[in-house]
Design a protein around this motif. Structure first.
Motif, PDB file in Angstrom:
ATOM      1  N   SER A  77      44.206  82.190  21.374  1.00  0.00           N
ATOM      2  CA  SER A  77      43.806  83.126  21.998  1.00  0.00           C
ATOM      3  C   SER A  77      43.208  84.513  21.272  1.00  0.00           C
ATOM      4  N   SER A  78      42.964  84.167  19.961  1.00  0.00           N
ATOM      5  CA  SER A  78      42.722  85.314  19.082  1.00  0.00           C
ATOM      6  C   SER A  78      41.285  84.959  18.146  1.00  0.00           C
ATOM      7  N   GLU A  79      41.334  83.940  17.444  1.00  0.00           N
ATOM      8  CA  GLU A  79      39.876  84.043  16.708  1.00  0.00           C
ATOM      9  C   GLU A  79      38.837  83.498  17.480  1.00  0.00           C
ATOM     10  N   PRO A  80      39.069  82.236  18.547  1.00  0.00           N
ATOM     11  CA  PRO A  80      37.793  82.047  19.286  1.00  0.00           C
ATOM     12  C   PRO A  80      37.413  83.318  20.060  1.00  0.00           C
ATOM     13  N   TYR A  81      38.180  84.185  20.429  1.00  0.00           N
ATOM     14  CA  TYR A  81      37.835  85.322  21.171  1.00  0.00           C
ATOM     15  C   TYR A  81      37.098  86.279  20.397  1.00  0.00           C
ATOM     16  N   ALA A  82      37.662  86.427  19.142  1.00  0.00           N
ATOM     17  CA  ALA A  82      36.852  87.476  17.974  1.00  0.00           C
ATOM     18  C   ALA A  82      35.641  86.890  17.550  1.00  0.00           C
ATOM     19  N   VAL A  83      35.604  85.509  17.514  1.00  0.00           N
ATOM     20  CA  VAL A  83      34.143  85.032  17.175  1.00  0.00           C
ATOM     21  C   VAL A  83      33.327  85.170  18.242  1.00  0.00           C
ATOM     22  N   LEU A  84      33.592  84.893  19.473  1.00  0.00           N
ATOM     23  CA  LEU A  84      32.839  84.902  20.626  1.00  0.00           C
ATOM     24  C   LEU A  84      32.244  86.493  20.730  1.00  0.00           C
ATOM     25  N   SER A  85      33.325  87.430  20.611  1.00  0.00           N
ATOM     26  CA  SER A  85      32.892  88.943  20.957  1.00  0.00           C
ATOM     27  C   SER A  85      32.001  89.476  19.611  1.00  0.00           C
ATOM     28  N   GLU A  86      32.452  88.861  18.547  1.00  0.00           N
ATOM     29  CA  GLU A  86      31.645  89.383  17.254  1.00  0.00           C
ATOM     30  C   GLU A  86      29.913  88.840  17.074  1.00  0.00           C
ATOM     31  N   ALA A  87      30.087  87.335  17.375  1.00  0.00           N
ATOM     32  CA  ALA A  87      28.795  86.925  16.962  1.00  0.00           C
ATOM     33  C   ALA A  87      28.298  85.953  18.037  1.00  0.00           C
ATOM     34  N   GLY A  88      28.892  86.101  19.260  1.00  0.00           N
ATOM     35  CA  GLY A  88      28.310  85.396  20.282  1.00  0.00           C
ATOM     36  C   GLY A  88      28.628  83.860  20.131  1.00  0.00           C
ATOM     37  N   ILE A  89      29.323  83.462  19.212  1.00  0.00           N
ATOM     38  CA  ILE A  89      29.510  81.877  19.117  1.00  0.00           C
ATOM     39  C   ILE A  89      30.476  81.498  19.893  1.00  0.00           C
ATOM     40  N   GLU A  90      30.501  80.518  20.705  1.00  0.00           N
ATOM     41  CA  GLU A  90      31.528  79.810  21.397  1.00  0.00           C
ATOM     42  C   GLU A  90      31.877  78.591  20.774  1.00  0.00           C
ATOM     43  N   ALA A  91      32.823  78.923  19.745  1.00  0.00           N
ATOM     44  CA  ALA A  91      33.203  77.776  18.794  1.00  0.00           C
ATOM     45  C   ALA A  91      33.782  76.619  19.536  1.00  0.00           C
ATOM     46  N   ASP A  92      33.706  75.453  19.157  1.00  0.00           N
ATOM     47  CA  ASP A  92      34.564  74.166  19.365  1.00  0.00           C
ATOM     48  C   ASP A  92      35.947  74.384  18.883  1.00  0.00           C
ATOM     49  N   VAL A  93      37.011  74.165  19.636  1.00  0.00           N
ATOM     50  CA  VAL A  93      38.387  74.539  19.459  1.00  0.00           C
ATOM     51  C   VAL A  93      39.241  73.155  19.444  1.00  0.00           C
ATOM     52  N   PHE A  94      40.140  72.881  18.350  1.00  0.00           N
ATOM     53  CA  PHE A  94      40.802  71.698  18.290  1.00  0.00           C
ATOM     54  C   PHE A  94      42.131  72.099  18.086  1.00  0.00           C
ATOM     55  N   LEU A  95      42.978  71.823  19.045  1.00  0.00           N
ATOM     56  CA  LEU A  95      44.398  72.272  19.131  1.00  0.00           C
ATOM     57  C   LEU A  95      45.186  71.291  18.195  1.00  0.00           C
ATOM     58  N   ILE A  96      45.833  71.712  17.294  1.00  0.00           N
ATOM     59  CA  ILE A  96      46.568  70.980  16.431  1.00  0.00           C
ATOM     60  C   ILE A  96      47.720  70.248  17.098  1.00  0.00           C
TER      61      ILE A  96
END
Length: 333
Positions: free
Chosen positions: A179-198
């Motif tokens: 709930s942190s880095e994906p939100y930051a990347v989306l907010s700062e760069a508009g990138i909706e990153a693919d996320v892999f939950l370990i």
């Protein structure tokens, strides 16, 4: 006569209420980071009186980068502590420190690896990327990734908790908190990153655990029961009910925590089953399964993260969980 009886009854109620208030037990719960939605269930039970209803006055003492609340619990200055994952509990047991996990808030560890869209289809595909991993992650879950999946030391670069290198380079992956880095990347760069939950790749540790001292369980089991069960109820109410009062308390403790960030975090916790999944679906939030504890320990031994021979039965108890407490608060139940 009737008036006198009414007055007497009112006095009796006042005295009873006063006695009940006087008998409330003050306890301190230390979190492991700044106040956020990922702590919401605990704030919920403070805000709506759930802890108070079973006799506790709970003070939440927030953690942070320069705060060691576990040390304060070991020193007797707080009653409960929020553990990160079970590796810390194994470490306590290795040192013969009688810290016990009495509840497991997160059934899935929210640690993730981010990749640019389309750069990795599966968790194993992340082996084709350079991965930004912090020192703590490198000595823990990344060692498991090496042992379990064949990731390499060479493909890892140190993560400095700055997403800029990841944003600038599509060949890089990056560690993060769901709930942190994906939100930051989306907010700062508009990138909706693919996320892999370990956790979904097999890293089976519980997270955001409730820890206390063995002596607290022995000497004040009713306090532990109230806190663990009250916390479980709080999480149901926070995730599925009106959480506005809890949000206000979180923002009071951490003014940087906006409603947008909390909305995002709650959505991710629900979508990915961080709190309410696995054993929690049948046994209630905070569920602990001894088989999962054993599985995670075995994996960490195989990865060389922890030594063999730790008495893992000493790190947890199911005495206060697995009874379905609070499940009736979930819509549809």
């Amino acid at each position: 006569m009737s008036l006198n009886r009414s007055i007497a009854a009112a006095v009796a109620l006042t005295v009873t209420a006063g006695l009940a208030q006087a008998e409330t037990t003050k306890v301190v719960f230390g979190t492991n980071w700044l106040a956020q939605a990922e702590h919401g269930g605990f704030y919920q039970s403070v805000a709506d009186g759930t802890y108070e209803a079973c006799g506790l006055e709970v003070e939440i003492m927030t953690g942070g980068p320069q705060v060691n609340n576990r040390a304060l619990m070991l020193a007797g200055r707080m009653d409960f502590h929020m553990g990160g994952d079970m590796l810390q509990a194994f470490n306590m047991a290795e040192q013969n420190i009688p810290v016990v996990m009495v509840g497991a808030t997160f059934q899935k560890h929210p640690q993730v690896i981010l990749a640019h869209p389309g750069k990795a289809e599966t968790f194993e595909d992340l082996k084709d990327l350079t991965l930004l991993i912090g020192d703590n992650g490198f000595t823990s879950y990344y060692q498991w990734m090496i042992a379990e999946y064949g990731f390499t030391v060479e493909q890892r670069e140190p993560y400095t908790f700055n997403p800029a290198p990841f944003i600038a380079d599509e060949s890089k992956g990056m560690q993060g908190y769901l709930s942190s880095e994906p939100y930051a990347v989306l907010s700062e760069a508009g990138i909706e990153a693919d996320v892999f939950l370990i956790a979904d790749a097999g890293f089976s540790s519980y997270a955001t655990t409730i820890e206390t001292m063995a002596a607290t369980i022995e000497e004040r089991p009713e306090v532990v029961k109230c806190f663990v069960e009250g916390s479980a109820k709080g999480w149901y109410n926070f995730l599925y009910g009106d959480n506005s009062a809890a949000r206000d308390l979180i923002k009071a403790d951490n003014p940087d925590m906006s409603d947008d960030k909390m909305d995002y975090a709650i959505e991710k916790m629900l979508d990915w089953g961080i709190v309410d999944s696995g054993d929690a679906l049948e046994k209630g939030i905070m569920a602990i399964n001894p088989e999962i504890v054993q599985d995670f320990y075995d994996k960490m031994v195989a990865a060389g993260v922890v030594p063999e021979g730790i008495d893992i039965a000493s790190i947890y108890t199911t005495q206060f969980v697995n009874q379905g407490v609070g499940m009736d608060l979930k819509p549809g139940n």
